[in-house]
Design an enzyme around this catalytic site. Sequence first.
Site, short mmCIF file in Angstrom:
data_model
loop_
_atom_site.label_atom_id
_atom_site.label_comp_id
_atom_site.label_asym_id
_atom_site.label_seq_id
_atom_site.Cartn_x
_atom_site.Cartn_y
_atom_site.Cartn_z
CB THR A 209 -0.51 -0.07 1.54
OG1 THR A 209 -1.80 -1.62 0.55
CG2 THR A 209 -1.61 1.50 1.71
CB VAL A 238 -13.34 -2.45 2.10
CG1 VAL A 238 -12.42 -1.05 2.27
CG2 VAL A 238 -13.84 -2.25 0.03
N GLY A 239 -10.46 -2.78 2.76
CA GLY A 239 -9.09 -3.17 3.96
C GLY A 239 -9.77 -1.75 4.73
CB THR A 259 1.53 0.79 5.00
OG1 THR A 259 1.17 -0.84 3.94
CG2 THR A 259 2.40 0.86 5.49
N GLY A 260 -0.58 -1.76 6.26
CA GLY A 260 -0.62 -3.27 6.68
C GLY A 260 -1.69 -3.58 6.79
N GLY A 262 -4.53 -4.33 7.34
CA GLY A 262 -6.16 -3.38 7.51
C GLY A 262 -7.07 -3.40 8.43
#
Length: 341
Positions: A209, A238-239, A259-260, A262
Amino acid sequence: MSLTLHICMLFMSLSLSSFAQQSSPKRYVLAIHGGAGTILKKNMTDSLERAYIAELTKSLKEGYRVLQTGGTSVEAVSAAIQIMEDSPLFNAGKGAVFNHHGENEMDASIMDGKTLQAGAVAGVHSIRNPITAAKAVMEQSEHVMMVGKGAEEFASSKGIVLVDPSYFWTKPRWDALQKILERDKESTALDHDDKQSNNKKYVDEKFGTVGCVALDQQGSLAAGTSTGGMTNKKYGRVGDSPIVGAGNYANSQVAISCTGWGEYFIRSVAAYDVAAMVAYAKLPLVQATKTVMDKIAALGGDGGMIALNKDGQVAMPFNTAGMYRGTITADGQVEVAIYKN
């Protein structure tokens, strides 16, 4: 006063002034990330490492160019993220991973810290630069989030560039999906790291991301995040990236992009939690971001974040082996890093 003494005092004054300038903290105006995960030096070829450094540097310089020419933090964030969305190296835009049906399904969000306006799109397949669509939602609609075909229809009506979905096809991402499907048709691979969840294996894909936080000449902050999500994701998952307060947040004091994994950032309302700790607990930025990342780790999640405050201080914590990241200072000095050390 003798001439010699006067010269000595002048020299000491200049030396102290120089020391003060050297010891004063750097003022950052823009920071970016390109994903966090099991990113190890031993697994990185020299040519690929150079390619990542070049793209991160290009992104920083483009955002800085916007700021230097009087552009807003929102414009700088969008410009910097578009560079990474156009690169197949990152899991956003051109480099987006494939979902279970062999499609690229992207999410993005952006937030203006000055006005608290925000825009997001999720589950889109044909918007070349999802961050531009998120920006259009923020600036040209009364809404905050649009999804799927509706988001694409809106983007088209506002002159946002649409492409045939085949534009996003890249062999490395396609091969990654095929390997996962061959191994276990019911598995889901996170784009960042190697984890177990509900007895299903999360496979390290080392994709990332992307995100950006910026501070403009007027002192306004903004944050943006863009992603292709998980390899082999199903059911329209969806994250955190398009969710304001989870993967992205900005106000007048601080801007954060995450980021990671989610699901953990959503459950932690991670980005807003940082802003709340700065506002209410009066924590320094570095301590606030570390505290939130510790919370995520305690839940079993991993990843990282970038944060920038109104004084130009930056924090970039992560609890993985590496995170693609970079900063640029007010005087244009670029710093890029990949690994933990």
